[in-house]
Design an enzyme around this catalytic site. Sequence first.
Site, PDB file in Angstrom:
ATOM      1  N   GLU A 271       0.819  -1.219   0.000  1.00 26.44           N
ATOM      2  CA  GLU A 271       0.000   0.000   0.000  1.00 26.44           C
ATOM      3  C   GLU A 271       0.843   1.255   0.000  1.00 26.44           C
ATOM      4  O   GLU A 271       0.604   2.176  -0.764  1.00 26.44           O
ATOM      5  CB  GLU A 271      -0.922   0.046   1.215  1.00 26.44           C
ATOM      6  CG  GLU A 271      -2.300  -0.524   1.004  1.00 26.44           C
ATOM      7  CD  GLU A 271      -2.268  -2.019   0.991  1.00 26.44           C
ATOM      8  OE1 GLU A 271      -1.254  -2.580   1.422  1.00 26.44           O
ATOM      9  OE2 GLU A 271      -3.234  -2.623   0.538  1.00 26.44           O
ATOM     10  N   HIS A 340     -11.374  -4.778   9.748  1.00 25.57           N
ATOM     11  CA  HIS A 340     -11.881  -4.520   8.410  1.00 25.57           C
ATOM     12  C   HIS A 340     -13.140  -3.687   8.424  1.00 25.57           C
ATOM     13  O   HIS A 340     -13.841  -3.625   7.425  1.00 25.57           O
ATOM     14  CB  HIS A 340     -12.221  -5.849   7.712  1.00 25.57           C
ATOM     15  CG  HIS A 340     -11.016  -6.564   7.192  1.00 25.57           C
ATOM     16  ND1 HIS A 340     -10.146  -7.228   7.992  1.00 25.57           N
ATOM     17  CD2 HIS A 340     -10.549  -6.717   5.941  1.00 25.57           C
ATOM     18  CE1 HIS A 340      -9.187  -7.773   7.267  1.00 25.57           C
ATOM     19  NE2 HIS A 340      -9.402  -7.471   6.014  1.00 25.57           N
TER      20      HIS A 340
END
Lengths: 534, 432
Positions: A271, A340
């Site tokens: 990322e 999440h």
Amino acid sequence: MDKLNFVRDGGRKLPPGFRFEPTEEEIVFQYLSRKTFSHPLPALVIPEIDVFSMDPWQLAGDSDSEEDMYFFSNAHGCDNESERVTPSGVWKANGSSKKIINSSKRMPIVGIKKSLVFYMRSSTKIVATNWIMHQYCIALPQQEQNNCLVRIGEWSLCRIFMKKGGRQVEDDDANSYSASSSSPNYDPTIFNENFEQGIGAVALRAYSSSSANKMTVRDAINSALDEEMSADPKVFMMGEEVGEYQGAYKITKGLLDKYGPQRVVDTPITEAGFTGIGVGAAYHGLRPVVEFMTFNFSMQAIDHIINSAAKSNYMSAGQISVPIVFRGPNGAASGVGAQHSQCYAAWFGSCPGLKVLAPYSAEDARGLLKAAIRDPDPVVFLENELLYGESFPVSAETLDSSFCVPIGKAKIEREGKDVTIVAYSKMVGFSLQAADILAKEGINAEVINLRSIRPLDRAAINASVRKTNRLVTVEEGFPQHGVGAEICATVVEDSFEYLDAPVQRIAGADVPTPYAANIERMAFPQACASSFPL
Amino acid sequence: MAKIIHNPLVLSSSRSAEKSESCCKLSGPTSFMSSKFLGNKLLSTNSATSPATRRSAAVVAVSSDVVKEKKLKSSSSLANLLITKEEGLVLYEDMILGRAFEDMCAQMYYRGKMFGFVHLYNGQEAVSTGFIKLLKQEDCVVSTYRDHVHALSKGVPARQVMSELFGKTTGCCRGQGGSMHMFSKEHNVLGGFAFIGEGIPVATGAAFTSKYKREVLKEDCDEVTLAFFGDGTCNNGQFFECLNMAALWKLPIVFVVENNLWAIGMSHLRSTSDPQIWKKGPAFGMPGVHVDGMDVLKVREVAQEAIGRARRGEGPTLVECETYRFRGHSLADPDELRDPAEKAHYATRDPITSLKKYLFENNLANEAELKAIDKKIDEIIEDSVEFADESPVPARNQLLENVFADPRGFGIGPDGKYRCEDPKFTQGTAQV
């Protein structure tokens, strides 16, 4: 269904959301193709006029603006180099043509652009003026004739404008005919059946999911990405699984096949690395769309989102703008656990230099994503995984290739007078359900869909509170320092005397999201009648 | 003279005396140190360490060998000089500009005209000059907070850099960036980042753009990007992520490590499991080269090869330049942890004096010409300070400018129109 007509008296009056600044690819492959192959355009943005029947200054009709004018006109003049006569003068081609190729699809149609200059007739001779026309036609390479281009269709699209000092009128190189590549390869399955209609999959997709024009949010985002990538070759996508996997949530389905691996880039699991690469590419002229598999993963890249993207235009005093979009699902899904499920609207919403958008319906998703991609600043686009599959009715104008929703304006989803409910993303749906339940109790709630977390539409919120005198904010995120807190502060600062009761914030529970389904339900706002036990 | 400097690293930190002994036993640092041993002679064999140790260590990457062999050939004949006179003078001028500018920055800081964090580049000029003078205007440079000299070498006028440091509106970023954030679109300096490692992905992105322009947009583009960063950054995750992606996609980038052995007060040897940074290149599939960063000619040779590779589309290179900063980490750093003997040793290897010596020995220039250059640079620096002094501070409305490229991002005001259209907003008197 009514065809929306934005053309009046020869002039174009577009609603605030439209940004009608089409690129050449968009002119050819979205507007002109559809017109040529008689595929109905969703909205009439471009009038039909025989451009040679009037002088250029008469074409503007009543409108005074100095913008470029666009018209559909007949295409016969495209074939030869003859001059086209108008009442006071003549349009002469300057001899060069430019080929416009759809670098994305492997579709044979090609655009041809000619440049013409208007010469005014004065007593004995003709004098060049500053009126310029770019005339676009569609052609097909004929394989039997050595791939020579043959013009097809009845229509041409003309852009007419007055040349101003600094504007460059391109000296198109006739050599561009011999330009790139390979013989046109096309996928016969797409092409054969549709050749009669002639249009590629894009237009089909816009209509395919519809019966009476409903569209899922997934299709909305996919079509917006598709059209933006087709309109501007500098737009590219980057993220994990966006290519061969067709998108972790199938949002980018089909894009790899159309645009190739150079423009739909599958990245390794890095990322920080690939977000930084996206920012660097944006610094240097491209328009990346970076996908995070969920925004929870954006925390690994948040340094780049904030420090290298959001702050750079300021630190460089405007020299380096960062036209990047960070998108992905945000907030809770179902049973995915604490790592999440966080909502990042509040974190990103507090950072200057960023624009933060949170769509709810398909129209929001399409319009806001197009606006985001065309925006010259970094935009964080917070989608919601559970909304991807939901279908919403879409108006005809939503399907137009130039449709954008303005950034910074909230939408009033439901008018009311007793209480204002402000929400964004999935919570708008819940708010609407709650409003229905309240209606049975005789309470008429107004529901505002924020659409844009940053900049926040304070004007709309205050106007609504001043009307209803009560405010409830709904969000999925954690309560402390959340979006609701900001809205409450805004209303207290600006409309204090209008409040009849304290502002109520409804937010997620102040706990990391649990896994077990029953307590997960308790951790997020639900829409239910007041007597329902949880 | 060379023998005296043997094993200088052992002296580097009295605290880690035990550590340095154990370091000596490893094969890594020994050859590392012997590089300096050889590196002292400008005209001698190449920058990489003694071929024997290098060859055995570099089995992993064939391309490293190729680069080194080439260099062995080119610099072995004395008659074949590495630079022409013009090039020599350009290099000299650039290094003097960097040095004089940084010295002036120190003066100005202590007089209170410059403030905040200022990181000076004294001693490392060879790396900046050696690499950046080979670039074209369209090539990009990305740096860290120690970026004044990178900006100057790339072509940003000294006046603009000095104004920026003083916080005046005539600076290259109108006073909004500061010492650590030098940006210039015209000269393709893409920053100036305070976070170490932040610039590396950005540089990789600029290289990605270059490749994209060539392959997707079909433009004629052979731009190369240079990423400059330090030894501390080489332990950071983003560095490895970018080595991977740059090699994977064969991006036209050169990763230049300015290994000055110290990250503020943390010695490179104390923080890194394998201090030989150049080795990390072959692990990702790109050549890793080690060069003496105090010698501008050697840096230039390696740079030529690496930049050439990138331009031809052969992919990235990792170049470790062993260099040293004469001053502390920043002007606020008392610089107590470094051993004075180490500093003295490197002071004798000042890149500017080395280049001067080379020019004299090879009759490329004489004293007078160099003095003329010194004088010219002095005048430029004086002029830039005057210019910065006389420049105005930013006007009030500049606070709200440039936050967005599209100022409609400030949202819609209470009257329903975009706030940026309100004249008070642009004058800086509206409420934000």
